[in-house]
Design a protein around this motif. Structure first.
Motif, short mmCIF file in Angstrom:
data_model
loop_
_atom_site.label_atom_id
_atom_site.label_comp_id
_atom_site.label_asym_id
_atom_site.label_seq_id
_atom_site.Cartn_x
_atom_site.Cartn_y
_atom_site.Cartn_z
N VAL A 41 0.86 -1.18 0.00
CA VAL A 41 0.00 0.00 0.00
C VAL A 41 0.90 1.23 0.00
N GLY A 42 0.74 2.08 -1.00
CA GLY A 42 1.46 3.34 -1.04
C GLY A 42 0.64 4.43 -0.39
N MET A 43 1.15 5.02 0.68
CA MET A 43 0.43 6.05 1.43
C MET A 43 1.09 7.39 1.18
N VAL A 44 0.33 8.33 0.60
CA VAL A 44 0.83 9.68 0.35
C VAL A 44 0.49 10.54 1.55
N GLY A 45 1.51 11.07 2.21
CA GLY A 45 1.33 11.88 3.41
C GLY A 45 1.86 11.16 4.62
N GLY A 46 2.66 11.86 5.41
CA GLY A 46 3.36 11.21 6.52
C GLY A 46 2.85 11.57 7.90
N GLY A 47 1.62 12.02 8.02
CA GLY A 47 1.09 12.43 9.31
C GLY A 47 0.63 11.28 10.18
N GLN A 48 -0.08 11.64 11.26
CA GLN A 48 -0.51 10.61 12.21
C GLN A 48 -1.54 9.67 11.62
N LEU A 49 -2.32 10.12 10.65
CA LEU A 49 -3.31 9.22 10.03
C LEU A 49 -2.60 8.10 9.28
N THR A 53 -2.77 4.14 10.20
CA THR A 53 -3.20 3.22 9.15
C THR A 53 -2.16 2.13 8.94
N HIS A 54 -0.90 2.51 8.96
CA HIS A 54 0.19 1.53 8.86
C HIS A 54 0.12 0.54 10.02
N GLU A 55 -0.13 1.05 11.22
CA GLU A 55 -0.25 0.18 12.39
C GLU A 55 -1.35 -0.86 12.20
N ALA A 56 -2.46 -0.45 11.60
CA ALA A 56 -3.58 -1.37 11.39
C ALA A 56 -3.26 -2.44 10.36
N GLY A 57 -2.34 -2.16 9.44
CA GLY A 57 -1.98 -3.14 8.44
C GLY A 57 -0.97 -4.17 8.89
N ILE A 58 -0.26 -3.88 9.99
CA ILE A 58 0.81 -4.78 10.45
C ILE A 58 0.30 -6.18 10.77
N ARG A 63 2.30 -4.64 3.56
CA ARG A 63 3.48 -3.78 3.48
C ARG A 63 3.07 -2.37 3.10
N PHE A 64 3.75 -1.39 3.69
CA PHE A 64 3.47 0.01 3.41
C PHE A 64 4.70 0.70 2.84
N LYS A 65 4.45 1.60 1.90
CA LYS A 65 5.47 2.49 1.36
C LYS A 65 4.93 3.91 1.53
N LEU A 66 5.76 4.81 2.02
CA LEU A 66 5.28 6.13 2.44
C LEU A 66 5.96 7.23 1.63
N LEU A 67 5.15 8.19 1.15
CA LEU A 67 5.68 9.43 0.58
C LEU A 67 5.48 10.52 1.61
N PRO A 71 11.80 13.22 6.83
CA PRO A 71 12.03 11.96 7.54
C PRO A 71 11.53 11.98 8.98
N GLN A 72 11.21 13.17 9.50
CA GLN A 72 10.76 13.29 10.88
C GLN A 72 9.25 13.23 11.03
N ASP A 73 8.52 13.16 9.92
CA ASP A 73 7.06 13.13 10.02
C ASP A 73 6.60 11.92 10.82
N SER A 74 5.40 12.03 11.36
CA SER A 74 4.88 11.04 12.30
C SER A 74 4.99 9.62 11.75
N ALA A 75 4.48 9.38 10.54
CA ALA A 75 4.50 8.04 9.97
C ALA A 75 5.89 7.63 9.51
N ALA A 76 6.70 8.59 9.09
CA ALA A 76 8.05 8.28 8.60
C ALA A 76 8.91 7.66 9.70
N GLN A 77 8.56 7.90 10.95
CA GLN A 77 9.32 7.33 12.06
C GLN A 77 9.09 5.83 12.23
N VAL A 78 8.00 5.30 11.65
CA VAL A 78 7.65 3.90 11.92
C VAL A 78 7.51 3.04 10.68
N VAL A 79 7.30 3.64 9.52
CA VAL A 79 7.15 2.86 8.28
C VAL A 79 8.54 2.48 7.77
#
Length: 414
Positions: A41-49, A53-58, A63-67, A71-79
């Protein structure tokens, strides 16, 4: 092969299932003919949403790919796989989309023409540009919803301050609400205007401005639904959303004291909007409950939404898990609540940046408390997390949530 048939309606959650069947793989003698590859799943946007969403897919092995912008955005820290780039650049989007099975979003700001280009390249985009337009552009949203007969506040596009005065005179006069048609959120891009003299500020940005009547409402509600590409849809209980300074502060699920017929009307309306607009994924329909017992549509959001954060701990299947299922065209999960009441309170930044030190008090005081933090730097007024509480007594559940959010922020010290 799995066949799911339409079920009976529920008072607090609804499911719409078409008569078509789902078929999983081509099995022979109980075995798949080849290796099963889990989708990306390609997710555009690195915020908390995106983070949640990545957490729910684990657990599903998705697998998630993030745009992400940084690198410090909320989702970028965990994807695991992060591409840092500009979502407004088509070449960046095309390069990011390579290797993704589907593209989805945690915001509505990708240019519509870029999404059409991705679709022309053969990349599934969910929700697609034809639907997402109505969450991107408030003017287009009002035109479309009005054409569908969906109840909305009185509105029209205005050219300048004099036109605002004319709009006010066409109704009950001032005050009126002015909104930039694109880019507003959390009270930004929205003005409460009491006279023509106050109406010039919104026009300085040089973008179209939408005028709306000031609705005499009792409270704000939200109807959250999820729809898959083949038409299955689920509706969560309608919630009450309480705002402070234009920012969501508290969500109560289900909305207390809401007439059952009005709750059903709100769910049916949200399901109809999702179907008519061709939404795939999560749709939040923000509503006004008026003093004369009607509901009017305020805003649309085609992504997981703050008014649905309670579902992480309060529903059988969260909005995030169902959004993942929907964009992959998997059967949707049960939206029913786990408890009689669930309350979500946003944790906003204050003058005490060390929120971790507050965990000892919050967790000891309420072992059932669920804390969700976003990995953001603490800044005054910024959403940095939320808490969920649940139980059978609404007053108690509300007190627990508000105490925890206040203690984490530092406005409550005992």
């Amino acid at each position: 092969m799995l066949t799911k048939r339409p079920g009976s309606r529920l008072r607090t959650a609804r499911v719409e299932v078409p008569t078509s069947r789902w078929t999983y793989g081509n099995r022979s003698n109980g075995r798949y003919p080849g290796r099963v590859t889990f989708p990306v799943v390609g997710m555009v946007g690195g915020g908390q949403l995106a983070r949640m969403t990545h957490e729910a897919g684990i657990p599903l092995g998705i697998r998630f790919k993030l745009l992400s912008d940084t690198p410090q955005d909320s989702a970028a820290q965990v994807v695991g796989e992060v591409v840092v780039g500009d979502h407004r650049d088509l070449d960046t989007l095309r390069a990011f989309a390579r290797g993704c099975d589907v593209i989805t979003f945690d915001h509505e700001h990708v240019p519509t023409e870029h999404l059409r280009a991705l679709e022309a390249d053969g990349i599934p985009v969910r929700p697609g540009p034809d639907a997402l337009l109505y969450a991107q552009d408030k003017g287009e949203m009002r035109v479309k919803l009005t054409a569908l007969g969906v109840p909305c506040p009185r509105h029209r596009i205005v050219r300048d301050a004099d036109d605002v005065a004319a709009f006010a005179a066409e109704g009950d006069g001032f005050p009126v609400i002015l909104k930039t048609v694109r880019g507003g959120y959390d009270g930004k891009g929205v003005w409460f205007v009491r006279s023509a003299a106050d109406a010039s500020e919104p026009f300085k940005a040089g973008v179209p401005v939408l005028a709306e009547e000031k609705v005499d409402f009792v409270r704000e509600l939200a109807a959250n639904v999820v729809r898959s590409p083949h038409g299955q849809a689920v509706a969560y209980p309608v919630v009450e959303s309480q705002q402070v300074d234009g920012v969501c502060d508290t969500v109560i699920a289900p909305a207390p004291g809401l007439d059952e017929s009005l709750a059903g009307e709100a769910q049916e309306l949200a399901l109809r909007v999702a179907k008519e607009l061709g939404v795939v994924g999560h749709l939040a329909v923000e509503l006004f409950e008026t003093r004369d017992g009607r509901i009017l549509v305020n805003e649309l959001a085609m992504r997981p939404h703050n008014s649905g954060h309670w579902t992480q701990d309060g529903a059988i299947t969260s909005q995030f898990a169902n959004h993942v299922r929907a964009v992959l065209d998997l059967p949707l999960g049960d939206p029913r609540p786990r408890a009689k009441w669930t309350v979500m309170c946003n944790v906003l930044g204050g003058d005490f940046p060390d929120m971790y030190s507050a965990y000892l008090h919050c967790m000891a005081r309420d072992p059932q408390l669920k804390i969700h933090m976003y990995g953001k730097d603490v800044k005054p007024g910024r959403k940095v997390g939320h808490v969920n509480t649940y139980g059978d007594d609404l007053d108690e559940v509300l007190e627990r949530a508000r105490h925890a959010a206040g203690y984490l922020r530092g406005t409550i010290t005992e």
